[in-house]
Each structure stands twice: as structure tokens, then as C-alpha cells.
Design a protein around this motif. Structure first.
Motif, PDB file in Angstrom:
ATOM      1  N   PRO A  48      50.800  40.962  62.515  1.00 34.34           N
ATOM      2  CA  PRO A  48      51.409  41.992  63.371  1.00 34.34           C
ATOM      3  C   PRO A  48      51.390  43.389  62.779  1.00 34.34           C
ATOM      4  O   PRO A  48      51.271  44.374  63.522  1.00 34.34           O
ATOM      5  CB  PRO A  48      52.851  41.493  63.581  1.00 34.34           C
ATOM      6  CG  PRO A  48      53.084  40.467  62.548  1.00 34.34           C
ATOM      7  CD  PRO A  48      51.752  39.874  62.229  1.00 34.34           C
ATOM      8  N   GLN A  49      51.490  43.522  61.465  1.00 34.26           N
ATOM      9  CA  GLN A  49      51.563  44.852  60.857  1.00 34.26           C
ATOM     10  C   GLN A  49      50.359  45.716  61.199  1.00 34.26           C
ATOM     11  O   GLN A  49      50.477  46.937  61.332  1.00 34.26           O
ATOM     12  CB  GLN A  49      51.711  44.736  59.340  1.00 34.26           C
ATOM     13  CG  GLN A  49      51.983  46.078  58.668  1.00 34.26           C
ATOM     14  CD  GLN A  49      52.485  45.924  57.249  1.00 34.26           C
ATOM     15  OE1 GLN A  49      51.783  45.382  56.396  1.00 34.26           O
ATOM     16  NE2 GLN A  49      53.694  46.396  56.992  1.00 34.26           N
ATOM     17  N   TYR A  50      49.205  45.112  61.390  1.00 38.36           N
ATOM     18  CA  TYR A  50      47.987  45.875  61.682  1.00 38.36           C
ATOM     19  C   TYR A  50      47.502  45.689  63.116  1.00 38.36           C
ATOM     20  O   TYR A  50      46.412  46.135  63.465  1.00 38.36           O
ATOM     21  CB  TYR A  50      46.891  45.504  60.687  1.00 38.36           C
ATOM     22  CG  TYR A  50      47.160  46.093  59.330  1.00 38.36           C
ATOM     23  CD1 TYR A  50      46.730  47.376  59.010  1.00 38.36           C
ATOM     24  CD2 TYR A  50      47.915  45.401  58.395  1.00 38.36           C
ATOM     25  CE1 TYR A  50      47.021  47.945  57.794  1.00 38.36           C
ATOM     26  CE2 TYR A  50      48.218  45.963  57.158  1.00 38.36           C
ATOM     27  CZ  TYR A  50      47.761  47.229  56.866  1.00 38.36           C
ATOM     28  OH  TYR A  50      48.069  47.800  55.654  1.00 38.36           O
ATOM     29  N   THR A 118      44.947  46.657  53.674  1.00 35.92           N
ATOM     30  CA  THR A 118      44.801  46.435  55.112  1.00 35.92           C
ATOM     31  C   THR A 118      44.452  44.975  55.342  1.00 35.92           C
ATOM     32  O   THR A 118      43.725  44.367  54.549  1.00 35.92           O
ATOM     33  CB  THR A 118      43.697  47.327  55.721  1.00 35.92           C
ATOM     34  OG1 THR A 118      43.590  47.037  57.122  1.00 35.92           O
ATOM     35  CG2 THR A 118      42.341  47.082  55.073  1.00 35.92           C
ATOM     36  N   THR A 119      44.994  44.407  56.383  1.00 40.19           N
ATOM     37  CA  THR A 119      44.543  43.083  56.792  1.00 40.19           C
ATOM     38  C   THR A 119      43.076  43.183  57.160  1.00 40.19           C
ATOM     39  O   THR A 119      42.649  44.124  57.841  1.00 40.19           O
ATOM     40  CB  THR A 119      45.355  42.587  58.000  1.00 40.19           C
ATOM     41  OG1 THR A 119      46.736  42.536  57.626  1.00 40.19           O
ATOM     42  CG2 THR A 119      44.908  41.208  58.435  1.00 40.19           C
ATOM     43  N   GLY A 120      42.285  42.242  56.705  1.00 35.04           N
ATOM     44  CA  GLY A 120      40.852  42.295  56.956  1.00 35.04           C
ATOM     45  C   GLY A 120      40.514  42.026  58.415  1.00 35.04           C
ATOM     46  O   GLY A 120      41.281  41.372  59.145  1.00 35.04           O
ATOM     47  N   ASP A 173      42.522  42.666  52.693  1.00 38.02           N
ATOM     48  CA  ASP A 173      43.088  41.332  52.444  1.00 38.02           C
ATOM     49  C   ASP A 173      42.478  40.339  53.421  1.00 38.02           C
ATOM     50  O   ASP A 173      42.724  40.401  54.630  1.00 38.02           O
ATOM     51  CB  ASP A 173      44.612  41.375  52.585  1.00 38.02           C
ATOM     52  CG  ASP A 173      45.276  42.175  51.476  1.00 38.02           C
ATOM     53  OD1 ASP A 173      44.651  42.329  50.410  1.00 38.02           O
ATOM     54  OD2 ASP A 173      46.412  42.650  51.669  1.00 38.02           O
ATOM     55  N   GLU A 174      41.684  39.406  52.880  1.00 35.65           N
ATOM     56  CA  GLU A 174      40.944  38.461  53.723  1.00 35.65           C
ATOM     57  C   GLU A 174      41.167  37.010  53.272  1.00 35.65           C
ATOM     58  O   GLU A 174      40.252  36.333  52.793  1.00 35.65           O
ATOM     59  CB  GLU A 174      39.442  38.777  53.688  1.00 35.65           C
ATOM     60  CG  GLU A 174      39.003  39.933  54.569  1.00 35.65           C
ATOM     61  CD  GLU A 174      39.000  39.596  56.061  1.00 35.65           C
ATOM     62  OE1 GLU A 174      39.688  38.633  56.458  1.00 35.65           O
ATOM     63  OE2 GLU A 174      38.315  40.305  56.816  1.00 35.65           O
ATOM     64  N   ASP A 192      27.672  38.794  61.892  1.00 30.48           N
ATOM     65  CA  ASP A 192      28.766  39.579  62.462  1.00 30.48           C
ATOM     66  C   ASP A 192      29.893  39.753  61.446  1.00 30.48           C
ATOM     67  O   ASP A 192      30.484  40.832  61.331  1.00 30.48           O
ATOM     68  CB  ASP A 192      29.325  38.902  63.724  1.00 30.48           C
ATOM     69  CG  ASP A 192      28.467  39.156  64.951  1.00 30.48           C
ATOM     70  OD1 ASP A 192      27.777  40.189  64.972  1.00 30.48           O
ATOM     71  OD2 ASP A 192      28.487  38.325  65.869  1.00 30.48           O
ATOM     72  N   ALA A 193      30.177  38.692  60.715  1.00 25.71           N
ATOM     73  CA  ALA A 193      31.281  38.733  59.748  1.00 25.71           C
ATOM     74  C   ALA A 193      31.007  39.752  58.642  1.00 25.71           C
ATOM     75  O   ALA A 193      31.880  40.563  58.297  1.00 25.71           O
ATOM     76  CB  ALA A 193      31.512  37.345  59.154  1.00 25.71           C
ATOM     77  N   ILE A 194      29.811  39.740  58.090  1.00 20.31           N
ATOM     78  CA  ILE A 194      29.512  40.676  57.010  1.00 20.31           C
ATOM     79  C   ILE A 194      29.418  42.099  57.547  1.00 20.31           C
ATOM     80  O   ILE A 194      29.807  43.062  56.865  1.00 20.31           O
ATOM     81  CB  ILE A 194      28.219  40.280  56.256  1.00 20.31           C
ATOM     82  CG1 ILE A 194      28.143  41.011  54.909  1.00 20.31           C
ATOM     83  CG2 ILE A 194      26.980  40.554  57.086  1.00 20.31           C
ATOM     84  CD1 ILE A 194      29.250  40.667  53.958  1.00 20.31           C
ATOM     85  N   ARG A 195      28.941  42.262  58.774  1.00 16.26           N
ATOM     86  CA  ARG A 195      28.924  43.595  59.376  1.00 16.26           C
ATOM     87  C   ARG A 195      30.339  44.153  59.494  1.00 16.26           C
ATOM     88  O   ARG A 195      30.598  45.325  59.179  1.00 16.26           O
ATOM     89  CB  ARG A 195      28.269  43.538  60.761  1.00 16.26           C
ATOM     90  CG  ARG A 195      28.344  44.872  61.524  1.00 16.26           C
ATOM     91  CD  ARG A 195      27.830  44.742  62.938  1.00 16.26           C
ATOM     92  NE  ARG A 195      28.587  43.787  63.732  1.00 16.26           N
ATOM     93  CZ  ARG A 195      29.741  44.060  64.327  1.00 16.26           C
ATOM     94  NH1 ARG A 195      30.293  45.272  64.205  1.00 16.26           N
ATOM     95  NH2 ARG A 195      30.349  43.147  65.044  1.00 16.26           N
ATOM     96  N   MET A 196      31.277  43.329  59.933  1.00 17.41           N
ATOM     97  CA  MET A 196      32.664  43.775  60.090  1.00 17.41           C
ATOM     98  C   MET A 196      33.268  44.177  58.745  1.00 17.41           C
ATOM     99  O   MET A 196      33.958  45.193  58.634  1.00 17.41           O
ATOM    100  CB  MET A 196      33.496  42.683  60.753  1.00 17.41           C
ATOM    101  CG  MET A 196      33.101  42.418  62.194  1.00 17.41           C
ATOM    102  SD  MET A 196      33.907  40.954  62.887  1.00 17.41           S
ATOM    103  CE  MET A 196      35.582  41.571  63.119  1.00 17.41           C
ATOM    104  N   LEU A 197      32.980  43.387  57.708  1.00 20.15           N
ATOM    105  CA  LEU A 197      33.502  43.727  56.387  1.00 20.15           C
ATOM    106  C   LEU A 197      32.869  45.010  55.855  1.00 20.15           C
ATOM    107  O   LEU A 197      33.548  45.850  55.259  1.00 20.15           O
ATOM    108  CB  LEU A 197      33.262  42.571  55.409  1.00 20.15           C
ATOM    109  CG  LEU A 197      34.149  41.343  55.581  1.00 20.15           C
ATOM    110  CD1 LEU A 197      33.727  40.250  54.609  1.00 20.15           C
ATOM    111  CD2 LEU A 197      35.616  41.707  55.372  1.00 20.15           C
ATOM    112  N   LYS A 198      31.575  45.161  56.070  1.00 17.33           N
ATOM    113  CA  LYS A 198      30.906  46.379  55.604  1.00 17.33           C
ATOM    114  C   LYS A 198      31.420  47.610  56.344  1.00 17.33           C
ATOM    115  O   LYS A 198      31.566  48.681  55.746  1.00 17.33           O
ATOM    116  CB  LYS A 198      29.391  46.247  55.789  1.00 17.33           C
ATOM    117  CG  LYS A 198      28.718  45.367  54.747  1.00 17.33           C
ATOM    118  CD  LYS A 198      27.208  45.370  54.939  1.00 17.33           C
ATOM    119  CE  LYS A 198      26.515  44.635  53.812  1.00 17.33           C
ATOM    120  NZ  LYS A 198      25.033  44.652  53.941  1.00 17.33           N
TER     121      LYS A 198
END
Length: 337
Positions: A48-50, A118-120, A173-174, A192-198
């Protein structure tokens, strides 16, 4: 430049008094961080925080639930109307009393480094469902909107902390990374996952911050290294052997200026049986173990010290013990010949 053995923390703390939590952080760590306080409010929990700012979001504090109710298309239109590359999405005080207490207590103080978090994007989008029970990661529009919201909060957070430090470190934070690839998340596309992290680490850099990532369990470490972060925070108490499985990847990461944040102080029930001497022995054993596959000079020159995870699940007394051991451990290590 981060000097070896600087200490910092992960984020969550068990306190319900924000000022008390902030003072403890400032008394303990070389790189202070603002505390997340999930026992103070459900809104300060990781998801919820993010989530504030995601259109059609519903939060039930009494039931402690967060979900998307896609019955108001107007909210999506309003989001697109307000969004721009310069859009800022603050973490309001209702969702984080910790960060506001932190800057209030800092006042005119100035540090070389401060840390935020930040929440990942994966943990966030795999942690919120729509009204049909579908994870919003699998709704392309909501997934991308969530990423935009996170990146806007990153920009706001770094600008909010900048007056108090030369550099802001921000951890992604992941915790969900330890589960990616399991049967529960087989539909998660690795590209998609690595794109989001990058994109998330790129947003931190663009805002002038230093990106790090925290994974508190087993993870696909080459995948994590590929997320373009400068710091990898890992649980060195329970999972140090997982680092040794990728000597070439981690050696290259360290040679390129990356840092490992060793979470050597447990934030589980194991803390009840530990003290600074036992942790020092464990650190020495872990260092010898990793040095068989990774250059010791790199490990010791590109190292930070942290608890293994946040202390939000512990009580205040245990948190004080964890922080005290960390502070004493650094002193003992630095005094070693």
C-alpha cells in the motif's frame, strides 16, 4: 565513493513512534535511512505505501486489503490527463509518517549519503489484484501505469531527500524475486521483468540517485545483476552460498564498481541466539567461503554491512539488538589487522 564497511538498513521497523524510529536510525547507521512503519499503519506496509496514485485503487484498512476496482474508466482518463514526464507523485504523510519525521529530525544536518527505498515493480504488480482476482502484472495497461507511478515516486523521493545529503541511495525492494520462476509465477515473462527493473533503476539514476536492489532470499543473481544497479543487497546470513554459484558474474559486477551489501545480521528468530562474536565468526566463515571463487580484495573493497532484511517483523528490543550488533561488528572488523 562508498568506503568499505559503511552500514545501512533495509527499511521497515517495528516502531509506532516515527520520531523514536528515526532517532535510532540516526544514532546507529553510517548511511541513515527513513523508516517504514507497518505496525503504525497498514498504509505503511510494502504494497500500500507505494500504491497511492494508481487509478481505480481501493484500500480497505480494516481488512488490510489492496485491490483494483475497474469500474471507473474516468480514473484512467484522469491519470493520462495528469501524467507527463515531469509528473511528480508524492508519498503522502498518511502513507509514510516515517519519511516526514526523518526530514523533520534532520533539520539542518547534512550527510554524504542518505538511503531511501521503493517497493519494486514486480513485487508491487504481483502483489495487487483486480476485483476478479487477477494480478495486475498480467494487465498490461495497469502494469505499465504502476511502473509510471513508481518512477514518479522515485523522482519525488530523491528530490525530497536531496537537501540533506550529497548523494541519495535508493534500494528497489524485490522480495518476489525469490519466487519468480516457481509454479506460482510461471506466466511472468523474463524480458518484461528485467525491462521493468531496468526502467526503475534508470529512474533512480535519472533523478540523481544511486540504484540498489534488495533480495532477501534466493534469487536468479545473473538476472539481478542485469538490472543495472550499483548495489546488490542480499541475505548473507542464510544465503551466502547462492552468491558463490556465479563467480564470473559477481566478479565482473564488482570490477565494474558494484557493491555487495552483506545482510549478515539475521532479522529472523535466529537473532535470539546471536551476538557480535558469533556474527563475526559467521562473517569470517562466509568471507573465506566466497573468497574461494571471488577475489577477496574485491569483496572487501566493495562491501556494505546491513541487517539481512527489514526489522518490521521483530519487536523494538530485538531491533535495537540487531542494530547494536551491526554497529559493533563494523568496529571489530575495522580493528582486525
Amino acid at each position: 565513493m562508498l568506503t568499505p564497511f559503511l552500514t545501512t538498513g533495509i527499511g521497515s521497523m517495528p516502531h509506532t513512534n516515527p520520531d523514536e524510529a528515526c532517532r535510532l536510525v540516526l544514532e546507529t547507521f553510517d548511511i541513515p535511512f527513513w523508516p517504514q512503519l507497518p505496525k503504525l499503519s497498514f498504509l505503511e506496509s510494502m504494497i500500500p505505501q507505494y500504491s497511492e496514485g494508481i487509478p481505480s485503487l481501493r484500500i480497505n484498512e480494516a481488512k488490510e486489503t489492496v485491490y483494483i476496482q475497474r469500474d471507473e474508466e474516468d480514473s484512467l482518463m484522469q491519470f493520462y490527463e495528469h501524467y507527463s514526464n515531469d509528473w511528480k507523485c508524492a508519498i503522502s504523510e498518511k502513507y509514510s509518517q516515517g519519511i516526514y519525521s526523518f526530514v523533520k529530525i534532520l533539520k539542518d544536518r547534512h550527510f554524504q549519503f542518505l538511503k531511501g527505498q521503493t517497493t519494486g515493480p514486480l513485487t508491487l504488480t504481483l502483489g495487487i489484484k483486480d476485483s476478479n482476482g487477477r494480478l495486475i502484472y498480467f494487465d498490461e495497461e495497469l502494469r505499465e501505469i504502476s511502473l509510471l507511478v513508481l518512477n514518479a515516486k522515485i523522482k519525488w523521493q530523491i528530490e525530497f531527500l536531496k537537501p540533506y545529503a550529497n548523494k541519495i541511495i535508493l534500494f528497489i525492494d524485490e522480495p518476489i524475486l525469490s519466487a519468480i520462476g516457481t509454479s506460482a509465477y510461471l506466466g511472468v515473462n523474463s524480458d518484461d521483468a528485467i525491462r521493468m527493473l531496468k526502467e526503475t533503476s534508470g529512474a533512480i539514476r535519472k533523478a540523481g540517485g544511486i540504484p540498489g536492489i534488495h533480495c532477501c532470499g534466493k534469487a536468479d543473481w545473473p538476472f539481478v545483476i542485469n538490472s543495472d544497479v550499483d548495489i546488490i543487497s542480499f541475505d548473507a546470513y542464510d544465503y551466502v552460498e547462492t552468491i558463490s554459484l556465479y563467480p564470473e558474474e559477481f566478479t565482473k559486477f564488482l570490477e565494474n564498481g558494484g557493491y555487495l551489501a552483506w545482510g549478515i545480521i539475521p532479522t529472523t528468530d535466529s537473532i535470539k541466539d546471536e551476538n557480535v562474536d558469533s556474527i563475526k565468526k559467521r562473517f569470517d566463515t562466509s568471507l573465506r567461503f566466497l573468497s574461494k571463487n571471488l577475489p577477496a580484495v574485491l569483496l572487501l573493497s566493495n562491501i556494505l554491512l546491513t541487517p539481512s532484511c527489514g526489522t518490521g517483523s521483530r519487536n523494538v528490543e530485538e531491533t535495537i539488538k540487531i542494530f547494536k550488533i551491526l554497529k559493533e561488528l563494523k568496529k571489530i572488523i575495522k580493528e582486525d589487522p
